[in-house]
Scaffold this motif. Sequence first.
Motif, short mmCIF file in Angstrom:
data_model
loop_
_atom_site.label_atom_id
_atom_site.label_comp_id
_atom_site.label_asym_id
_atom_site.label_seq_id
_atom_site.Cartn_x
_atom_site.Cartn_y
_atom_site.Cartn_z
N GLY A 13 5.73 -1.99 -12.38
CA GLY A 13 4.82 -2.07 -11.24
C GLY A 13 4.82 -0.78 -10.45
O GLY A 13 4.76 -0.79 -9.22
N ASP A 37 2.77 -0.27 -15.40
CA ASP A 37 1.93 -1.06 -14.52
C ASP A 37 0.87 -1.73 -15.39
O ASP A 37 0.55 -1.25 -16.48
CB ASP A 37 1.23 -0.21 -13.43
N MET A 38 0.36 -2.86 -14.92
CA MET A 38 -0.75 -3.47 -15.66
C MET A 38 -2.07 -2.80 -15.29
O MET A 38 -3.07 -2.98 -15.99
CB MET A 38 -0.80 -4.98 -15.46
N ILE A 93 3.73 -9.82 -7.38
CA ILE A 93 2.48 -10.28 -6.76
C ILE A 93 2.79 -11.35 -5.72
O ILE A 93 3.88 -11.94 -5.74
CB ILE A 93 1.50 -10.89 -7.80
N ALA A 142 14.42 -8.33 -4.81
CA ALA A 142 14.33 -9.62 -4.12
C ALA A 142 13.45 -9.44 -2.88
O ALA A 142 12.64 -8.51 -2.81
CB ALA A 142 15.72 -10.12 -3.74
N LYS A 160 11.96 -14.82 -5.76
CA LYS A 160 12.79 -13.72 -5.26
C LYS A 160 14.26 -14.12 -5.13
O LYS A 160 15.15 -13.33 -5.40
CB LYS A 160 12.24 -13.23 -3.92
N PRO A 186 13.41 -4.96 -0.30
CA PRO A 186 12.70 -3.93 0.48
C PRO A 186 11.74 -4.54 1.49
O PRO A 186 11.39 -5.71 1.43
CB PRO A 186 11.90 -3.21 -0.61
N ALA A 187 11.32 -3.73 2.42
CA ALA A 187 10.21 -4.10 3.31
C ALA A 187 9.47 -2.81 3.62
O ALA A 187 10.06 -1.87 4.16
CB ALA A 187 10.71 -4.77 4.58
N PRO A 191 0.13 -1.84 -0.48
CA PRO A 191 -1.03 -2.74 -0.68
C PRO A 191 -0.64 -4.21 -0.56
O PRO A 191 -1.40 -5.03 -0.03
CB PRO A 191 -1.50 -2.38 -2.09
N MET A 192 0.56 -4.58 -1.01
CA MET A 192 0.98 -5.98 -0.94
C MET A 192 1.08 -6.49 0.50
O MET A 192 0.80 -7.65 0.78
CB MET A 192 2.33 -6.16 -1.63
#
Length: 277
Positions: A13, A37-38, A93, A142, A160, A186-187, A191-192
Motif C-alpha cells: 500500500g 499497491d493495487m 482500507i 494496527a 487492526k 500510526p495516525a 487520503p484515508m
Amino acid sequence: MGLLDGQVAIITGAGGGLGRAYSLLLAREGAAIVVNDMNADAAHGVVAEITAAGGRAVASIGDVASPSAGAAILQSALDAFGAVTILVNNAGILRDKSFANLSEAQWDAVIQVHLKGAFCVTQPVFRWMKENGRGGVIVNTASSSGLGGSFGQTNYGAAKAGLWGFSNCLALEGLKYGIRVWTLCPAAATPMTEGLMTPEMRAQWSPERVAPVLLYMVSGLSGDRTNRTLFASGSKVMEVKMVSGTPLPNHAGFSAQDIAAAADRLFLPDTPLDFNS
Ligand SMILES: NC(=O)c1ccc[n+]([C@@H]2O[C@H](COP(=O)([O-])OP(=O)(O)OC[C@H]3O[C@@H](n4cnc5c(N)ncnc54)[C@H](O)[C@@H]3O)[C@@H](O)[C@H]2O)c1
C-alpha cells in the motif's frame, strides 16, 4: 552511509499516504524498495520519486489479499534486488458503518485487505527470511481503532486488533531466526483520513512525522528489540501495551458473587488510552 544500506524493503500500500512516506525515507537511508499497491499509477509514481532522488525501487502491482499476490511481491524483491530484509504490512482500507448497519460485504472487505493481506504477504517473506538465515524485520500496522476502540469501525477495529495479535504471535516464531516483529499504530493526515481532521491537525500530522518511527523499528537503531507496539502521530510517540491487574488468588474457587465483592480490587483504574492529544 545510510541506516539501511544493503537492506531491501517491501512496503505494501505504498502508492500514497503513509506507505509513500515510509518508502521515501527508507530509500533515502539506502534501502532498495519494493513499492506495492493495487493502484498502478500511484505505485509507479512513488518509484519515480525514489529513483529521481537517486534511490532504488521497483513497483509490484497487486491486491495483497491473495497468496499468489504475496508470492509475486516477494518475487519482485528477489528478481530486482536478490533479497528481502524488511516487510511493512501497510496496505489498508476503511468501510465505516455503525455495527447495526454494517453489511457482510463491508465486514469481509476490511478483514480481507488487512488481515488476510498480512497473512498472504508475510508468509512467503517470513519463510524466505527463515530459510536464508539473514533475519529481518516485519512491521504490521494496527490502529487506535483496534487497540482503543472507535465508533463505526467494528470491522476495521477487529482487523487492526487482529494484526496486533498476529504480531505478538509471529514475534515469538521469529525469535530463533532473528526475525523481529513490530506493531506500528500510526495516525496521520492521508487520503484515508481526509475529512476526519481539522486543517490545523492535517498540517501537523503529516505522514513524514510517523516515518522516522518506522525507520527506528526496521533499522539497527532498535537493536534486538522485538514484539513491541508504538503509537506515532504528528504530536507524539508512545508505547502501547497490554497490562494485567493484581491477581486474586483462586485457591478455593470463586463464585460470581465473590467476583462482584472483589471488583474494586480486580479492575485496573480506568485510564483511557489517549491517542488524540
Ligand atoms: N492515516 C491514519 O491516521 C491511520 C491511522 C491508523 C492506521 N492507519 C493504517 O495505516 C495504513 C496506511 O494508511 P494511510 O492512511 O496511508 O491510507 P491511504 O488510504 O492513504 O493509503 C493506503 C494505500 O493502500 C493501498 N491499498 C488499499 N488496499 C490495497 C490492497 N488490497 N492491496 C494493495 N494496496 C492496497 C491504497 O491504494 C493506498 O495507496 C493502513 O493500514 C491504515 O489502516 C492509518
